[in-house]
Design a protein around this motif. Structure first.
Motif, PDB file in Angstrom:
ATOM      1  N   THR A  54       1.811  16.693   1.323  1.00 33.16           N
ATOM      2  CA  THR A  54       0.990  16.605   2.536  1.00 33.16           C
ATOM      3  C   THR A  54       0.030  15.430   2.445  1.00 33.16           C
ATOM      4  O   THR A  54      -0.084  14.630   3.375  1.00 33.16           O
ATOM      5  CB  THR A  54       0.184  17.910   2.700  1.00 33.16           C
ATOM      6  OG1 THR A  54       1.075  19.002   2.568  1.00 33.16           O
ATOM      7  CG2 THR A  54      -0.478  17.965   4.048  1.00 33.16           C
ATOM      8  N   THR A  55      -0.654  15.321   1.308  1.00 36.68           N
ATOM      9  CA  THR A  55      -1.613  14.223   1.141  1.00 36.68           C
ATOM     10  C   THR A  55      -0.906  12.880   1.155  1.00 36.68           C
ATOM     11  O   THR A  55      -1.438  11.893   1.674  1.00 36.68           O
ATOM     12  CB  THR A  55      -2.381  14.401  -0.170  1.00 36.68           C
ATOM     13  OG1 THR A  55      -2.703  15.766  -0.324  1.00 36.68           O
ATOM     14  CG2 THR A  55      -3.646  13.583  -0.167  1.00 36.68           C
ATOM     15  N   MET A  56       0.315  12.849   0.602  1.00 33.12           N
ATOM     16  CA  MET A  56       1.074  11.595   0.596  1.00 33.12           C
ATOM     17  C   MET A  56       1.360  11.139   2.023  1.00 33.12           C
ATOM     18  O   MET A  56       1.176   9.962   2.347  1.00 33.12           O
ATOM     19  CB  MET A  56       2.381  11.798  -0.161  1.00 33.12           C
ATOM     20  CG  MET A  56       3.257  10.563  -0.227  1.00 33.12           C
ATOM     21  SD  MET A  56       4.862  10.903  -0.952  1.00 33.12           S
ATOM     22  CE  MET A  56       5.760  11.524   0.452  1.00 33.12           C
ATOM     23  N   PHE A  57       1.776  12.093   2.894  1.00 33.77           N
ATOM     24  CA  PHE A  57       2.052  11.718   4.281  1.00 33.77           C
ATOM     25  C   PHE A  57       0.789  11.207   4.966  1.00 33.77           C
ATOM     26  O   PHE A  57       0.837  10.252   5.750  1.00 33.77           O
ATOM     27  CB  PHE A  57       2.642  12.891   5.049  1.00 33.77           C
ATOM     28  CG  PHE A  57       4.109  13.070   4.796  1.00 33.77           C
ATOM     29  CD1 PHE A  57       4.972  12.002   4.930  1.00 33.77           C
ATOM     30  CD2 PHE A  57       4.621  14.288   4.418  1.00 33.77           C
ATOM     31  CE1 PHE A  57       6.323  12.151   4.685  1.00 33.77           C
ATOM     32  CE2 PHE A  57       5.977  14.445   4.180  1.00 33.77           C
ATOM     33  CZ  PHE A  57       6.821  13.373   4.304  1.00 33.77           C
ATOM     34  N   GLY A  70       0.820  -1.218   0.000  1.00 30.46           N
ATOM     35  CA  GLY A  70       0.000   0.000   0.000  1.00 30.46           C
ATOM     36  C   GLY A  70       0.849   1.261   0.000  1.00 30.46           C
ATOM     37  O   GLY A  70       0.596   2.182  -0.789  1.00 30.46           O
ATOM     38  N   ILE A  71       1.871   1.295   0.859  1.00 34.53           N
ATOM     39  CA  ILE A  71       2.720   2.492   0.921  1.00 34.53           C
ATOM     40  C   ILE A  71       3.457   2.665  -0.400  1.00 34.53           C
ATOM     41  O   ILE A  71       3.644   3.789  -0.879  1.00 34.53           O
ATOM     42  CB  ILE A  71       3.682   2.403   2.125  1.00 34.53           C
ATOM     43  CG1 ILE A  71       2.892   2.476   3.427  1.00 34.53           C
ATOM     44  CG2 ILE A  71       4.693   3.529   2.095  1.00 34.53           C
ATOM     45  CD1 ILE A  71       3.720   2.320   4.667  1.00 34.53           C
ATOM     46  N   GLY A  72       3.847   1.543  -1.005  1.00 31.39           N
ATOM     47  CA  GLY A  72       4.479   1.621  -2.320  1.00 31.39           C
ATOM     48  C   GLY A  72       3.588   2.320  -3.326  1.00 31.39           C
ATOM     49  O   GLY A  72       4.020   3.230  -4.041  1.00 31.39           O
ATOM     50  N   TYR A  73       2.315   1.921  -3.355  1.00 34.11           N
ATOM     51  CA  TYR A  73       1.365   2.552  -4.280  1.00 34.11           C
ATOM     52  C   TYR A  73       1.222   4.043  -3.988  1.00 34.11           C
ATOM     53  O   TYR A  73       1.236   4.872  -4.898  1.00 34.11           O
ATOM     54  CB  TYR A  73      -0.014   1.897  -4.153  1.00 34.11           C
ATOM     55  CG  TYR A  73      -0.225   0.756  -5.101  1.00 34.11           C
ATOM     56  CD1 TYR A  73      -0.261   0.979  -6.475  1.00 34.11           C
ATOM     57  CD2 TYR A  73      -0.402  -0.537  -4.623  1.00 34.11           C
ATOM     58  CE1 TYR A  73      -0.453  -0.075  -7.339  1.00 34.11           C
ATOM     59  CE2 TYR A  73      -0.584  -1.590  -5.486  1.00 34.11           C
ATOM     60  CZ  TYR A  73      -0.615  -1.368  -6.843  1.00 34.11           C
ATOM     61  OH  TYR A  73      -0.792  -2.389  -7.694  1.00 34.11           O
ATOM     62  N   VAL A  74       1.069   4.379  -2.687  1.00 35.49           N
ATOM     63  CA  VAL A  74       0.844   5.782  -2.304  1.00 35.49           C
ATOM     64  C   VAL A  74       2.014   6.648  -2.759  1.00 35.49           C
ATOM     65  O   VAL A  74       1.828   7.662  -3.437  1.00 35.49           O
ATOM     66  CB  VAL A  74       0.657   5.899  -0.773  1.00 35.49           C
ATOM     67  CG1 VAL A  74       0.660   7.349  -0.350  1.00 35.49           C
ATOM     68  CG2 VAL A  74      -0.626   5.233  -0.342  1.00 35.49           C
ATOM     69  N   VAL A  75       3.236   6.216  -2.410  1.00 35.14           N
ATOM     70  CA  VAL A  75       4.403   7.033  -2.737  1.00 35.14           C
ATOM     71  C   VAL A  75       4.616   7.068  -4.240  1.00 35.14           C
ATOM     72  O   VAL A  75       4.933   8.127  -4.813  1.00 35.14           O
ATOM     73  CB  VAL A  75       5.649   6.506  -2.001  1.00 35.14           C
ATOM     74  CG1 VAL A  75       6.859   7.325  -2.366  1.00 35.14           C
ATOM     75  CG2 VAL A  75       5.424   6.572  -0.519  1.00 35.14           C
ATOM     76  N   GLY A  76       4.433   5.908  -4.905  1.00 33.84           N
ATOM     77  CA  GLY A  76       4.610   5.873  -6.350  1.00 33.84           C
ATOM     78  C   GLY A  76       3.694   6.850  -7.053  1.00 33.84           C
ATOM     79  O   GLY A  76       4.124   7.628  -7.916  1.00 33.84           O
TER      80      GLY A  76
END
Lengths: 254, 87
Positions: free
Chosen positions: B62-65, B38-44
């Motif tokens: 901000t939204t990424m964090f 999930g974090i991979g998808y978010v940051v990518g």
């Protein structure tokens, strides 16, 4: 060779003996002293920095103003809207208090983050939760709850599924995850640093050349923990701002 | 394997301790899989967005964090569960 290495039980890393006022209800251990020290340092720095305000800031005043502006622009106005500047004192205090608590993790000689004991993150999360509910009820009345647990635009039949999930995720998991996120991050960092330090010490007595590995890794982890300490303070404040902002606007009727 | 079982039969307390340690390890490992992806998808996705619109870097970060924080919570529940299960 490494088989004899034993990691101490977790309680030994986090439970401290009372130092001051032993036997009274006000007994203080390392955690309590560090919390009081952080708030004292925080108050001292910010009052000293803002006592003699000058038009062209110098020295400490410069740092204090930059810190305030960072929270004001980066968190308050970004999340809550440009008119919410009044929330900056609260969010700024929250951010710097958590940051000062977290940063003890890497101060040589102390190296213990008070936020890795549940009492402190739990208290902070509870405070955010109460403020979030209070703001929500004040601006939206009971519709604050109904809007959350019966989200508009969802087919009526799906409420059987959606409502329990929303109740759990908004009103139960939210404060819990806020506290656990801070706790677990600082706890993991503390355990990691302890493991590196103990491995270095163990290797030094048994096979000195190997000790360079965990030693260098420990330095790298220390640098990483600085990032984690700042990031977790930022995320805690950001999430508090997001949760409070949800209840700030009066809901339009539909 | 049979030797282990034989040893375990001699002191059942050890068997329980060992099994709960294995369970705790599996619990944390399993809890880390989903949030990792999930974090991979978010940051990518955040990097893609920043590369396409560099002027939106601030809000996207901000939204990424926020996204990372929500996703990460599941892994951290697993981390806490690890200590509870290890007992």
């Amino acid at each position: 060779m490494l088989g004899a290495f034993t990691f101490p039980p977790i309680d030994e890393l986090f439970v401290w003996k009372d130092v001051l006022f032993k036997g009274t209800p006000f007994a203080l251990n390392k955690t309590g002293i560090l919390v009081l020290a952080s708030s004292a340092i925080l108050v001292f720095l910010f009052i000293k920095g803002s006592r003699k305000m000058q038009l062209v800031p110098r020295g400490l005043q410069n740092i204090v103003e930059m810190s305030y502006e960072f929270v004001d622009r980066g968190i308050t106005k970004d999340i809550m809207g440009p008119a919410a500047g009044g929330w900056t004192p609260f969010l700024g205090t929250l951010f710097f208090f958590i940051l000062f608590l977290n940063i003890w993790e890497i101060i040589p000689g102390i190296q213990f983050p008070p936020t890795s004991r549940m009492a402190i993150p739990f208290y902070l999360a509870l405070q955010s939760y109460v403020i979030m509910l209070a703001v929500g009820f004040k601006n939206q009345g009971f519709r604050y709850v109904t809007h959350h647990i019966f989200p508009p635009g969802v087919p009526k039949a799906l409420y059987i599924l959606v409502t329990p999930i929303e109740i759990v995720s908004v009103f139960l998991v939210r404060p819990f995850s806020l506290a656990v996120r801070l706790l677990a991050n600082m706890m993991a960092g503390h355990i990691l640093l302890t493991a590196m330090a103990l491995l270095t010490a163990y290797a030094l007595t048994n096979a000195p050349p190997i000790a360079i590995g965990p030693f260098l890794l420990g330095i790298a982890v220390t640098g990483f923990e600085v990032l984690v300490a700042v990031l977790q303070a930022y995320i805690f404040t950001l999430l508090t701002a997001v949760f409070v902002a949800e209840g700030m606007e009066p809901l339009e009727h539909h | 394997m049979s030797l282990l079982l034989h040893l375990a039969a001699q002191n059942p307390g050890e068997l329980q301790k060992g099994l709960s340690s294995i369970g705790a390890g599996i619990a944390y490992g399993a809890a880390a899989i989903g949030p990792g992806i999930g974090i991979g998808y978010v940051v990518g996705s955040a990097i893609t967005a920043m590369a396409r619109q560099p002027e939106m870097q601030g809000p996207v970060r901000t939204t990424m964090f926020l996204g990372i924080a929500f996703t990460e919570a599941l892994a951290l529940f697993g981390f806490v569960l690890f200590f509870l299960a290890k007992g």
